[in-house]
Design a protein around this motif. Structure first.
Motif, PDB file in Angstrom:
ATOM      1  N   UNK A  84       0.763  -1.360  -0.180  1.00 21.89           N
ATOM      2  CA  UNK A  84      -0.144  -0.005   0.047  1.00 21.89           C
ATOM      3  C   UNK A  84       0.973   1.236   0.126  1.00 21.89           C
ATOM      4  N   UNK A  85       0.660   2.148  -1.084  1.00 26.05           N
ATOM      5  CA  UNK A  85       1.565   3.239  -1.085  1.00 26.05           C
ATOM      6  C   UNK A  85       0.664   4.449  -1.217  1.00 26.05           C
ATOM      7  N   UNK A  86       1.284   5.527  -1.037  1.00 23.65           N
ATOM      8  CA  UNK A  86       0.743   6.787  -1.308  1.00 23.65           C
ATOM      9  C   UNK A  86       0.592   7.566  -2.647  1.00 23.65           C
ATOM     10  N   UNK A  87      -0.528   7.959  -2.809  1.00 21.78           N
ATOM     11  CA  UNK A  87      -0.645   8.711  -4.240  1.00 21.78           C
ATOM     12  C   UNK A  87      -0.812  10.260  -3.933  1.00 21.78           C
ATOM     13  N   UNK A  88      -1.156  10.838  -2.626  1.00 22.33           N
ATOM     14  CA  UNK A  88      -1.389  12.163  -2.504  1.00 22.33           C
ATOM     15  C   UNK A  88      -0.173  13.076  -2.455  1.00 22.33           C
ATOM     16  N   UNK A  89      -0.010  14.202  -2.789  1.00 22.71           N
ATOM     17  CA  UNK A  89       0.994  15.113  -2.661  1.00 22.71           C
ATOM     18  C   UNK A  89       1.089  15.343  -1.201  1.00 22.71           C
ATOM     19  N   UNK A  90       2.539  15.476  -0.978  1.00 25.77           N
ATOM     20  CA  UNK A  90       2.706  16.215   0.320  1.00 25.77           C
ATOM     21  C   UNK A  90       2.600  17.783   0.327  1.00 25.77           C
ATOM     22  N   UNK A  91       1.915  18.305   1.172  1.00 22.80           N
ATOM     23  CA  UNK A  91       1.754  19.768   1.101  1.00 22.80           C
ATOM     24  C   UNK A  91       3.085  20.509   1.273  1.00 22.80           C
ATOM     25  N   UNK A  92       3.227  21.521   0.583  1.00 25.13           N
ATOM     26  CA  UNK A  92       4.394  22.104   0.162  1.00 25.13           C
ATOM     27  C   UNK A  92       5.141  22.618   1.511  1.00 25.13           C
ATOM     28  N   UNK A  93       4.540  23.271   2.594  1.00 26.16           N
ATOM     29  CA  UNK A  93       4.972  23.633   3.831  1.00 26.16           C
ATOM     30  C   UNK A  93       5.485  22.607   4.699  1.00 26.16           C
ATOM     31  N   UNK A  94       4.902  21.537   4.476  1.00 25.05           N
ATOM     32  CA  UNK A  94       5.431  20.215   5.326  1.00 25.05           C
ATOM     33  C   UNK A  94       6.463  19.742   4.455  1.00 25.05           C
ATOM     34  N   UNK A 141      -4.527   7.797  -1.318  1.00 17.71           N
ATOM     35  CA  UNK A 141      -4.276   9.091  -0.807  1.00 17.71           C
ATOM     36  C   UNK A 141      -4.204   9.054   0.594  1.00 17.71           C
ATOM     37  N   UNK A 142      -3.113   8.760   1.320  1.00 18.49           N
ATOM     38  CA  UNK A 142      -2.754   8.565   2.620  1.00 18.49           C
ATOM     39  C   UNK A 142      -2.355   9.666   3.324  1.00 18.49           C
ATOM     40  N   UNK A 143      -1.866  10.914   2.731  1.00 19.94           N
ATOM     41  CA  UNK A 143      -1.421  11.902   3.531  1.00 19.94           C
ATOM     42  C   UNK A 143      -2.190  12.639   4.567  1.00 19.94           C
ATOM     43  N   UNK A 144      -2.004  12.836   5.914  1.00 16.71           N
ATOM     44  CA  UNK A 144      -2.882  13.193   6.823  1.00 16.71           C
ATOM     45  C   UNK A 144      -2.016  14.284   7.674  1.00 16.71           C
ATOM     46  N   UNK A 145      -2.595  15.482   7.909  1.00 21.10           N
ATOM     47  CA  UNK A 145      -1.798  16.549   8.517  1.00 21.10           C
ATOM     48  C   UNK A 145      -2.186  16.514  10.241  1.00 21.10           C
ATOM     49  N   UNK A 146      -2.681  15.344  10.490  1.00 14.20           N
ATOM     50  CA  UNK A 146      -2.974  15.232  11.805  1.00 14.20           C
ATOM     51  C   UNK A 146      -2.191  14.259  12.877  1.00 14.20           C
ATOM     52  N   UNK A 147      -1.372  14.801  13.577  1.00  8.18           N
ATOM     53  CA  UNK A 147      -1.475  16.297  14.391  1.00  8.18           C
ATOM     54  C   UNK A 147      -0.818  17.195  13.425  1.00  8.18           C
ATOM     55  N   UNK A 148      -1.148  18.358  13.549  1.00  8.58           N
ATOM     56  CA  UNK A 148      -0.910  19.646  13.081  1.00  8.58           C
ATOM     57  C   UNK A 148       0.834  19.586  12.841  1.00  8.58           C
ATOM     58  N   UNK A 193       0.118   9.067   7.917  1.00  9.16           N
ATOM     59  CA  UNK A 193      -0.730   8.144   7.369  1.00  9.16           C
ATOM     60  C   UNK A 193      -2.332   8.462   7.815  1.00  9.16           C
ATOM     61  N   UNK A 194      -3.215   8.523   6.899  1.00  9.87           N
ATOM     62  CA  UNK A 194      -4.489   8.921   7.365  1.00  9.87           C
ATOM     63  C   UNK A 194      -5.201   7.716   7.877  1.00  9.87           C
TER      64      UNK A 194
END
Length: 284
Positions: free
Chosen positions: A200-210, A243-250, A255-256
């Motif tokens: 299982x791999x991620x397809x979502x883009x990592x937010x630029x600031x992170x 699309x696995x990217x989650x920003x929680x915790x901020x 992984x979502x």
């Protein structure tokens, strides 16, 4: 004693009272002679192991303390040393030394090479419907338990569906510039066999600031392209993009949990086709 960090994380993740006991278990001292940098859960596990002279039993008691919804089993009951060999010829011992060693890791191994295994652990693997490895540090978290021969053999012989969850980011000092394919090949080289049915791999883009924040620490997004997917297919590994990217915790890249759980559940229930349909229609 057996390094307690990963077991502490498992206990906290399974806690039925995450807001209180689990968070306390994860508390890390920021000061104090002899305490600075240590997690409270590690100290609790160390104290229980010392009192009982039995690390697996200490984990069992700690599980009751945090109210874990499930069972946490070590790969071995024996104290082992993780050894890392680097491309430049250096040999370092211990997780921290290996992670901070710099350079490219060629191989890791255990001393002793065949530590005592826990029959309960291998029995749990034998009875499992799905065996999931990762996410986590490739050389210092994922590989060490697999290097216990009876554990990897139990996984290999198991009728369970075997799933590797790929990391979202490379890890400085361990997997610099690694792709998902390189993660799979590294495990293959260490065990002498391809262990997993799915990745299982991620397809979502990592937010630029992170991405910029993590980049300052030498960590880069793991991008999986056509070459890697074709190569994994030739290795008879089925790939599942989510699309696995989650920003929680901020401020953290994680992984979502719900999306990852739904993918693993679909694989375990043999409903991957229907699940893919929901993903493609935007239902995930």
């Amino acid at each position: 004693m057996i390094p307690p960090g990963d077991i502490r994380n498992c206990l906290a993740a399974l806690s039925d009272n995450h807001a209180l006991i689990a968070d306390l278990f994860q508390y890390r001292f920021g000061a104090g002679d002899g305490l600075n940098g240590h997690a409270l859960g590690n100290l609790v596990l160390a104290a229980l192991a010392d009192v009982m002279n039995d690390f697996p039993r200490a984990v069992e008691i700690a599980s009751l303390v945090v109210g874990a919804r499930g069972t946490v089993l070590p790969a071995t009951s024996e104290v082992v040393t993780l050894v890392g060999e680097f491309d430049d010829g250096r040999v370092l011992s211990g997780e921290t030394a290996i992670s901070n060693g710099g350079g490219r890791i060629a191989r890791v191994s255990l001393i002793p090479e065949r530590p005592r295994f826990l029959p309960e652990t291998c029995e749990a693997i034998r009875r499992a419907d799905v065996v999931v490895a990762g996410p986590g540090s490739l050389y210092t978290s994922i590989l060490p338990p697999l290097l216990v021969p009876e554990v990897s053999d139990a996984i290999r012989r198991s009728s369970a569906t075997r799933v590797l969850v790929a990391n979202l980011m490379t890890e400085a000092g361990e997997t610099d510039d690694y792709s998902v394919l390189e993660h799979v090949l590294t495990i293959d080289r260490h065990l002498g066999a391809q262990l997993f049915d799915y990745v299982i791999y991620n397809t979502a883009q990592i937010p630029g600031h992170l991405a910029a924040q993590y980049g300052q620490r030498g960590s880069r997004p793991i991008v999986t392209g056509t070459f890697e997917l074709n190569a994994l297919e030739k290795l008879h590994v089925q790939t599942i993009g989510v699309p696995l990217v989650s920003e929680d915790p901020a401020g953290k890249i994680r992984h979502h949990p719900d999306r990852l759980a739904s993918a693993i559940t679909a694989v375990g229930q043999g409903k991957l086709g229907a699940w893919r349909g929901r993903v493609e229609s935007g239902g995930l």
